[in-house]
Design a protein around this motif. Structure first.
Motif, PDB file in Angstrom:
ATOM      1  N   UNK A   1      12.935  16.710  -0.728  1.00  0.00           N
ATOM      2  CA  UNK A   1      11.901  15.879  -0.127  1.00  0.00           C
ATOM      3  C   UNK A   1      10.665  15.907  -1.007  1.00  0.00           C
ATOM      4  N   UNK A   2       9.952  14.783  -1.046  1.00  0.00           N
ATOM      5  CA  UNK A   2       8.784  14.666  -1.914  1.00  0.00           C
ATOM      6  C   UNK A   2       7.503  14.558  -1.094  1.00  0.00           C
ATOM      7  N   UNK A   3       6.390  15.035  -1.685  1.00  0.00           N
ATOM      8  CA  UNK A   3       5.135  15.176  -0.954  1.00  0.00           C
ATOM      9  C   UNK A   3       4.036  14.229  -1.413  1.00  0.00           C
ATOM     10  N   UNK A   4       4.105  13.715  -2.628  1.00  0.00           N
ATOM     11  CA  UNK A   4       2.996  12.959  -3.208  1.00  0.00           C
ATOM     12  C   UNK A   4       2.864  11.579  -2.591  1.00  0.00           C
ATOM     13  N   UNK A   5       1.609  11.154  -2.347  1.00  0.00           N
ATOM     14  CA  UNK A   5       1.333   9.865  -1.716  1.00  0.00           C
ATOM     15  C   UNK A   5       1.077   8.742  -2.713  1.00  0.00           C
ATOM     16  N   UNK A   6       0.331   9.048  -3.763  1.00  0.00           N
ATOM     17  CA  UNK A   6      -0.097   7.962  -4.650  1.00  0.00           C
ATOM     18  C   UNK A   6      -0.358   8.503  -6.048  1.00  0.00           C
ATOM     19  N   UNK A   7      -0.876   7.650  -6.916  1.00  0.00           N
ATOM     20  CA  UNK A   7      -1.075   7.976  -8.327  1.00  0.00           C
ATOM     21  C   UNK A   7      -2.178   9.019  -8.515  1.00  0.00           C
ATOM     22  N   UNK A   8      -2.066   9.740  -9.644  1.00  0.00           N
ATOM     23  CA  UNK A   8      -3.099  10.672 -10.079  1.00  0.00           C
ATOM     24  C   UNK A   8      -3.386  10.410 -11.552  1.00  0.00           C
ATOM     25  N   UNK A   9      -4.231  11.245 -12.143  1.00  0.00           N
ATOM     26  CA  UNK A   9      -4.523  11.099 -13.571  1.00  0.00           C
ATOM     27  C   UNK A   9      -3.307  11.416 -14.439  1.00  0.00           C
ATOM     28  N   UNK A  10      -2.279  12.062 -13.871  1.00  0.00           N
ATOM     29  CA  UNK A  10      -1.062  12.364 -14.626  1.00  0.00           C
ATOM     30  C   UNK A  10      -0.050  11.224 -14.611  1.00  0.00           C
ATOM     31  N   UNK A  11      -0.269  10.226 -13.772  1.00  0.00           N
ATOM     32  CA  UNK A  11       0.683   9.127 -13.659  1.00  0.00           C
ATOM     33  C   UNK A  11       0.656   8.269 -14.915  1.00  0.00           C
ATOM     34  N   UNK A  12       1.806   8.031 -15.563  1.00  0.00           N
ATOM     35  CA  UNK A  12       1.824   7.189 -16.759  1.00  0.00           C
ATOM     36  C   UNK A  12       1.330   5.778 -16.465  1.00  0.00           C
ATOM     37  N   UNK A  13       0.742   5.154 -17.466  1.00  0.00           N
ATOM     38  CA  UNK A  13       0.150   3.822 -17.283  1.00  0.00           C
ATOM     39  C   UNK A  13       1.190   2.758 -16.963  1.00  0.00           C
ATOM     40  N   UNK A  14       2.446   2.994 -17.360  1.00  0.00           N
ATOM     41  CA  UNK A  14       3.477   1.983 -17.086  1.00  0.00           C
ATOM     42  C   UNK A  14       4.133   2.152 -15.724  1.00  0.00           C
ATOM     43  N   UNK A  15       3.684   3.142 -14.942  1.00  0.00           N
ATOM     44  CA  UNK A  15       4.228   3.334 -13.604  1.00  0.00           C
ATOM     45  C   UNK A  15       3.487   2.436 -12.622  1.00  0.00           C
ATOM     46  N   UNK A  16       4.232   1.581 -11.936  1.00  0.00           N
ATOM     47  CA  UNK A  16       3.621   0.646 -11.006  1.00  0.00           C
ATOM     48  C   UNK A  16       3.280   1.307  -9.674  1.00  0.00           C
ATOM     49  N   UNK A  17       4.131   2.253  -9.248  1.00  0.00           N
ATOM     50  CA  UNK A  17       4.006   2.744  -7.882  1.00  0.00           C
ATOM     51  C   UNK A  17       4.515   4.178  -7.761  1.00  0.00           C
ATOM     52  N   UNK A  18       3.857   4.956  -6.935  1.00  0.00           N
ATOM     53  CA  UNK A  18       4.391   6.237  -6.495  1.00  0.00           C
ATOM     54  C   UNK A  18       5.053   6.006  -5.140  1.00  0.00           C
TER      55      UNK A  18
END
Length: 459
Positions: free
Chosen positions: A295-312
């Motif tokens: 199971x995953x806990x993260x809700x949305x993007x952070x400063x670690x999210x790559x620029x080409x990632x559209x969505x968490x």
């Protein structure tokens, strides 16, 4: 010999076998009750309130706040609180973290965090005797294993919030070395702990109470970073490591060596893809030898999210196929407490009697510790879990309950123990009825219980 006498003898033999199999349930990866035919309707074996060579109905935990050790008898609902600083050989006033108890209940392990004065420790404790009725136990410190040097900093990546949907709480960023993720490798002498604040997996021989020379620590670049436990299937042939930090969307696959304790990285499973993914996993739980869930806990993007990632992909549950190295989302986010999905960030998960249990925290969004839940799903179809109910404050749990963090199923699958390190409760859930049948809390002396571990489990 009459038929009645024959049946009596058969029942006696099967009951004895049940106890014997229960005693080695960790090595076999199954419980003694499964060895007794259902049609005979034989009651489960009852264990005495003394320590011997059989599985004991005991769970262990620590308290974040006051440093106490907890022993819980989950059969008769007894609780013993121990001040470890009174034990000869205890290393001092150190912040405690996790526990692990062997199936016999006669030995358990406690981990601590690093401080300016102390390294992080793995401490082996021997239970010499116990008296549940008088709430006392005789415990000996067998070994104090230093895992590093004092004042060792956390090695977690620097991360910052970039929107108001995903804050960066201080409790997860880490201070110094923290030893988490206790697990047992079946058919071996080895137990494992992980430093999610670094890239080290720690290996202990539980027969000698030593860090395994030549193997410990295990460091595999690209794999062992931010791992909160390597959880093994029942045969001990495959292990899965989590990604317990922001934007870590990888589950690592390992092949353990049961003779040496070594781990060999053999693959990885991505939760999603580069364009959209789910991240920050606390635990994995095996369905069988091939499939597991996380199971995953993260809700949305952070400063670690790559620029080409559209969505968490927000909090969700994933089915892992370890042979194909694939993941499929099987439970999505619920928008409200009555929704048929994951409402709060899920930390621990468990599968008991064909049902999926999810510990839902309120710890990773903007409303820390307002509540906490355990959601229950029918897992008859592993690809499509069916929502059954959600337990929470005033819904089976005490008023004010918050942050359902750790689930520990008992070896016979009769109960789940759920610990909240925020509101100070441990609740016992009957898995037949999915109702709370016992609560330990502040009135019993609990403050911030954490690291609960039930005997007979691999964790």
């Amino acid at each position: 010999m009459t038929k009645r006498k024959s049946l009596t003898n058969i029942i006696a033999i099967l009951s004895a076998l049940g106890i014997a199999i229960f005693a080695t349930g960790i090595a076999l990866g199954e419980t003694g009750r499964a060895a007794v035919p259902d049609q005979l309707n034989i009651a489960p074996p009852q264990y005495p309130n003394v320590y011997n060579n059989y599985l004991q109905p005991v769970a262990t935990a620590i308290d974040y706040y006051n440093g106490m050790l907890y022993l819980i008898n989950y059969d008769n609902d007894k609780l013993i609180i121990i001040n470890p600083t009174s034990l000869n050989g205890w290393p001092g006033n150190v912040p405690l973290q996790h526990t692990l108890v062997l199936p016999e209940g006669n030995k358990f392990y406690v981990t601590s965090d690093n401080t300016k004065e102390h390294p992080s420790y793995i401490i082996a404790l021997r239970v010499n005797s116990i008296d549940w009725d008088n709430k006392s136990a005789v415990i000996t410190v067998e070994s104090v294993m230093a895992a590093d040097t004092p004042d060792n900093p956390s090695e977690l990546p620097h991360v910052e919030a970039i929107n108001n949907r995903q804050p960066i709480p201080n409790w997860l960023v880490g201070r110094g070395t923290q030893i988490h993720g206790p697990t047992i490798l079946p058919y071996s002498d080895y137990i494992y702990f992980t430093e999610f604040t670094s890239d080290r997996v720690r290996v202990v021989n539980h027969k000698t109470n030593e860090l395994v020379s030549g193997v410990d620590p295990i460091v595999i670049p690209g794999y062992t970073e931010q791992t909160h436990g390597v959880n093994f299937n029942r045969s001990g042939s495959v292990g899965l490591g989590t990604g317990y930090f922001f934007d870590n969307n990888i589950i690592d696959i390992y092949k353990p060596n049961r003779e040496t304790g070594e781990l060999r990285a053999v693959g990885q499973i991505m939760l999603g893809d580069e364009k959209q993914y789910a991240a920050l996993t606390h635990f994995t739980y095996w369905i069988d030898e091939r499939y597991a869930v996380t199971a995953t806990m993260q809700f949305d993007k952070t400063s670690l999210t790559p620029s080409n990632t559209r969505k968490i992909i927000p909090p969700s549950v994933w089915l892992l196929d370890t042979q194909e190295a694939t993941a499929k989302k099987i439970v999505s986010q619920a928008k409200n407490v009555n929704g048929h999905g994951v409402f709060r960030s899920p930390s621990d998960i468990s599968i008991v009697n064909g049902k999926l249990y999810i510990a839902e925290e309120d710890s990773l969004d903007n409303t820390f510790a307002e509540d906490g839940y355990v959601s229950v799903f029918d897992l008859s179809d592993r690809n499509h879990p069916r929502f059954i109910k959600r337990l929470g404050p005033n819904q089976g749990f005490p008023p004010g309950y918050a942050v359902a963090h750790t689930i520990a199923p008992t070896a016979d699958n009769r109960f789940l123990l759920v610990a909240s390190w925020v509101s100070g409760y441990v609740v016992k859930i009957d898995t037949a009825t999915d109702t709370v049948v016992k609560v330990w809390g502040p009135e019993d002396g609990l403050v911030k219980p954490h690291g609960i571990y039930a005997s007979g489990g691999l964790r």
